[in-house]
Enzyme design. Structure first.
Site, PDB file in Angstrom:
ATOM      1  N   HIS A  71       0.823  -1.214   0.000  1.00  0.00           N
ATOM      2  CA  HIS A  71       0.000   0.000   0.000  1.00  0.00           C
ATOM      3  C   HIS A  71       0.851   1.254   0.000  1.00  0.00           C
ATOM      4  O   HIS A  71       1.859   1.338   0.697  1.00  0.00           O
ATOM      5  CB  HIS A  71      -0.938   0.001   1.219  1.00  0.00           C
ATOM      6  CG  HIS A  71      -2.001  -1.037   1.096  1.00  0.00           C
ATOM      7  ND1 HIS A  71      -3.201  -0.779   0.489  1.00  0.00           N
ATOM      8  CD2 HIS A  71      -2.019  -2.337   1.451  1.00  0.00           C
ATOM      9  CE1 HIS A  71      -3.924  -1.884   0.489  1.00  0.00           C
ATOM     10  NE2 HIS A  71      -3.229  -2.849   1.069  1.00  0.00           N
ATOM     11  N   GLU A  87      -8.472   4.519  -4.924  1.00  0.00           N
ATOM     12  CA  GLU A  87      -8.748   4.503  -3.492  1.00  0.00           C
ATOM     13  C   GLU A  87      -8.387   5.815  -2.806  1.00  0.00           C
ATOM     14  O   GLU A  87      -9.020   6.194  -1.826  1.00  0.00           O
ATOM     15  CB  GLU A  87      -8.007   3.327  -2.839  1.00  0.00           C
ATOM     16  CG  GLU A  87      -8.572   1.997  -3.276  1.00  0.00           C
ATOM     17  CD  GLU A  87      -7.677   0.810  -3.021  1.00  0.00           C
ATOM     18  OE1 GLU A  87      -8.105  -0.304  -3.338  1.00  0.00           O
ATOM     19  OE2 GLU A  87      -6.545   0.984  -2.515  1.00  0.00           O
ATOM     20  N   PHE A 117       0.743   4.232   7.588  1.00  0.00           N
ATOM     21  CA  PHE A 117      -0.600   4.357   8.137  1.00  0.00           C
ATOM     22  C   PHE A 117      -1.548   3.752   7.120  1.00  0.00           C
ATOM     23  O   PHE A 117      -1.541   4.122   5.953  1.00  0.00           O
ATOM     24  CB  PHE A 117      -0.940   5.832   8.367  1.00  0.00           C
ATOM     25  CG  PHE A 117      -2.369   6.070   8.756  1.00  0.00           C
ATOM     26  CD1 PHE A 117      -2.834   5.688  10.004  1.00  0.00           C
ATOM     27  CD2 PHE A 117      -3.248   6.676   7.870  1.00  0.00           C
ATOM     28  CE1 PHE A 117      -4.157   5.903  10.373  1.00  0.00           C
ATOM     29  CE2 PHE A 117      -4.563   6.910   8.220  1.00  0.00           C
ATOM     30  CZ  PHE A 117      -5.018   6.518   9.475  1.00  0.00           C
ATOM     31  N   ILE A 119      -5.432   2.834   6.057  1.00  0.00           N
ATOM     32  CA  ILE A 119      -6.850   3.111   6.265  1.00  0.00           C
ATOM     33  C   ILE A 119      -7.564   2.846   4.948  1.00  0.00           C
ATOM     34  O   ILE A 119      -6.983   3.028   3.873  1.00  0.00           O
ATOM     35  CB  ILE A 119      -7.072   4.564   6.730  1.00  0.00           C
ATOM     36  CG1 ILE A 119      -8.515   4.790   7.162  1.00  0.00           C
ATOM     37  CG2 ILE A 119      -6.643   5.564   5.652  1.00  0.00           C
ATOM     38  CD1 ILE A 119      -8.728   6.106   7.915  1.00  0.00           C
ATOM     39  N   ALA A 121      -9.221   4.129   2.367  1.00  0.00           N
ATOM     40  CA  ALA A 121      -9.316   5.525   1.943  1.00  0.00           C
ATOM     41  C   ALA A 121     -10.482   5.792   0.994  1.00  0.00           C
ATOM     42  O   ALA A 121     -10.823   6.951   0.758  1.00  0.00           O
ATOM     43  CB  ALA A 121      -8.005   5.941   1.273  1.00  0.00           C
TER      44      ALA A 121
END
Length: 167
Positions: A71, A87, A117, A119, A121
């Site tokens: 990611h 995303e 981090f 998440i 998104a």
């Protein structure tokens, strides 16, 4: 949710090595991909999404690290990576000052936890991602690992649905 049986049938019938490569585009953890391949046959979309959840729940710390490595940093989608760009569309057009804050917060998070981090998104703006980053930064590593695992599951669900809907 529309079910595209031909896409699901094609994935279910695919050679294990070919399917593993397809799944590694969804999640970069080989352990996750192997677990989802082993969960075949999937009777419907829900069964495949359940296989994702079960595989995600069973990931070791090393597997989780492998999954996160696939990611991009929040705020900097990987150019040419359609999933990353799709995303993180919420960062497009964000003010430079907000993106700078996001970069600083990312750096502090990465220094504390040793990874990006993570998440889900999709549908989030740069400001909401920054707020979530700041909210999660005080977490202890075990709490954050649980949150990351759940965020990865959500991302994988979206990517699996996209895979099924595009085929």
């Amino acid at each position: 949710m529309t079910n595209h049986p031909h896409a699901l049938e094609a994935l279910t019938a695919a050679d294990a090595a070919e399917l593993r490569e397809i799944l590694l585009d969804v999640c970069s953890s080989p352990g996750w991909a192997d677990a989802v391949v082993a969960a075949r046959p999937w009777t419907d979309r829900r069964a495949l999404l359940d296989a994702n959840a079960e595989a995600m729940a069973g990931l070791s710390a090393a597997d989780l690290h492998d999954a996160m490595a696939g990611h991009a940093r929040i705020g900097t989608p990987r150019p040419g990576d359609a999933a990353s760009e799709r995303e993180q569309a919420g960062v497009l057009g964000a003010e430079d000052a907000l993106l700078d804050e996001l970069r600083r917060a990312n750096a502090a998070y990465e220094a504390k936890f040793g990874h990006v981090f993570l998440i889900c998104a999709t549908g989030r703006t740069a400001a909401t991602m920054l707020a979530a980053l700041r909210e999660r930064h005080p977490n202890d590593p075990a709490t954050e690992a649980g949150i990351v695992r759940e965020e990865l599951r959500k991302i994988n669900d979206i990517r699996i649905n996209h895979l099924l809907d595009d085929n």
